[in-house]
Design a protein around this motif. Structure first.
Motif, short mmCIF file in Angstrom:
data_model
loop_
_atom_site.label_atom_id
_atom_site.label_comp_id
_atom_site.label_asym_id
_atom_site.label_seq_id
_atom_site.Cartn_x
_atom_site.Cartn_y
_atom_site.Cartn_z
N GLU A 28 46.79 -5.09 19.61
CA GLU A 28 45.87 -5.97 19.60
C GLU A 28 44.66 -6.02 17.77
O GLU A 28 44.84 -6.79 17.07
CB GLU A 28 45.23 -6.81 20.84
N ALA A 29 44.42 -4.56 18.48
CA ALA A 29 43.36 -4.69 16.98
C ALA A 29 44.74 -4.59 15.59
O ALA A 29 43.77 -4.83 14.54
CB ALA A 29 42.64 -3.21 16.65
N LEU A 30 45.53 -3.52 15.52
CA LEU A 30 45.97 -3.86 14.34
C LEU A 30 46.65 -5.90 14.43
O LEU A 30 46.49 -5.59 12.93
CB LEU A 30 47.85 -3.19 14.52
N GLU A 31 46.67 -6.19 14.85
CA GLU A 31 47.76 -7.95 14.80
C GLU A 31 46.01 -7.83 14.17
O GLU A 31 46.11 -9.17 13.84
CB GLU A 31 48.30 -8.25 15.91
N TRP A 32 44.67 -7.75 14.51
CA TRP A 32 43.34 -8.57 14.55
C TRP A 32 43.36 -7.67 12.51
O TRP A 32 43.08 -9.05 11.83
CB TRP A 32 42.37 -8.02 15.03
N VAL A 33 43.55 -7.13 11.98
CA VAL A 33 43.76 -6.51 11.17
C VAL A 33 44.71 -7.30 9.90
O VAL A 33 43.88 -8.18 8.90
CB VAL A 33 43.94 -4.97 10.65
N ALA A 34 45.53 -7.18 10.37
CA ALA A 34 46.56 -7.97 9.56
C ALA A 34 46.20 -9.98 9.84
O ALA A 34 47.35 -10.35 8.17
CB ALA A 34 48.08 -8.05 10.74
N ASP A 35 46.12 -10.05 10.45
CA ASP A 35 45.42 -11.47 10.47
C ASP A 35 44.41 -12.26 9.37
O ASP A 35 44.75 -12.57 8.68
CB ASP A 35 44.57 -11.73 11.63
N ARG A 36 43.68 -10.92 9.41
CA ARG A 36 42.57 -10.64 8.18
C ARG A 36 43.36 -10.61 6.49
O ARG A 36 42.80 -11.00 6.17
CB ARG A 36 41.73 -9.56 7.92
N GLU A 37 44.14 -9.90 6.28
CA GLU A 37 45.46 -10.31 5.09
C GLU A 37 45.97 -10.99 4.89
O GLU A 37 46.16 -11.56 4.16
CB GLU A 37 46.20 -8.41 5.87
N ARG A 38 46.24 -11.76 6.41
CA ARG A 38 46.93 -13.07 6.10
C ARG A 38 46.60 -14.08 5.50
O ARG A 38 46.96 -14.75 4.92
CB ARG A 38 47.87 -13.22 7.78
N GLU A 39 45.15 -14.08 6.31
CA GLU A 39 43.90 -15.13 5.72
C GLU A 39 43.57 -14.89 4.38
O GLU A 39 43.59 -15.40 3.84
CB GLU A 39 42.97 -15.29 6.41
N ARG A 40 43.10 -13.62 3.19
CA ARG A 40 43.24 -13.30 3.07
C ARG A 40 44.30 -14.14 1.25
O ARG A 40 43.99 -14.49 0.24
CB ARG A 40 43.12 -11.84 2.24
N ALA A 41 45.31 -13.52 1.50
CA ALA A 41 46.47 -13.90 0.83
C ALA A 41 47.61 -15.51 0.60
O ALA A 41 47.62 -15.90 -0.11
CB ALA A 41 48.07 -12.96 1.49
N ALA A 42 46.70 -15.81 1.89
CA ALA A 42 46.71 -17.76 1.91
C ALA A 42 45.25 -18.43 1.13
O ALA A 42 45.78 -19.15 1.57
CB ALA A 42 46.75 -17.97 3.13
#
Length: 178
Positions: free
Chosen positions: A45-59
């Motif tokens: 879940e912590a890795l997914e939280w980090v991935a969510d931040r990366e997706r928001e930045r890319a979008a």
């Protein structure tokens, strides 16, 4: 921009997958669960939280920065809900337990605001905190955000509702000069 430095010696940088253990530790206290849209209780879940931040930045919808001091993740500052029609964004922040009360959030939010008004080209930044959270209010004030009013019963945690004090900072505010 890959990273920013604050006058206080902190570094703001993008979140990385190797930050997942720090994210997991930060979200361990019960009160921190409100800082995430979904649970962060396992390494996955912590890795997914980090991935969510990366997706928001890319979008282009959100820009979360790890606040790092002496090589350790101390907190997070974010401008999210970026609206390009109105050039606005919503600021949020948290600090890990051991970093609280050390000026980490205030320094991070000031740096984030400079970046959001400059590189991102926003005009208005907003934030809100529960009225029973004086520490968050102090961060907002120290970061140059003016109080705009109370939003009654805005948040609900469990069965309890909380009033929220709204703050904002404009690119044209005198706090941005100099």
């Amino acid at each position: 921009m890959a990273e920013m430095k604050t006058p206080e010696g902190l570094v703001l940088r993008s979140w990385r997958p190797d930050d997942a253990p720090a994210v997991l530790r930060a979200f361990a206290p019960a009160g921190m669960s409100r800082q995430s849209a979904r649970p962060v209780t396992t390494p996955a879940e912590a890795l997914e939280w980090v991935a969510d931040r990366e997706r928001e930045r890319a979008a282009g919808t959100g820009y979360a920065w790890a606040v790092v001091g002496e090589g350790e993740v101390l907190g997070c500052v974010t401008v999210g809900a970026v609206n390009r029609v109105h050039d606005t964004g919503w600021v949020s922040y948290w600090t890990a337990g051991p970093a609280r009360g050390r000026g980490v959030a205030g320094a991070g939010v000031r740096a984030l605001a400079r970046w959001a008004f400059g590189d991102l080209g926003l005009f208005r930044l907003e934030l809100g905190h529960r009225t029973n959270n004086p520490a968050s209010c102090r961060v907002a004030g120290r970061a140059g955000f003016a109080v705009e009013g109370i939003e009654r019963g805005k948040l609900r945690y469990g069965e309890e509702r909380f009033d929220v004090e709204r703050h904002a900072r404009l690119a044209s505010d005198s706090v941005n000069e100099g």
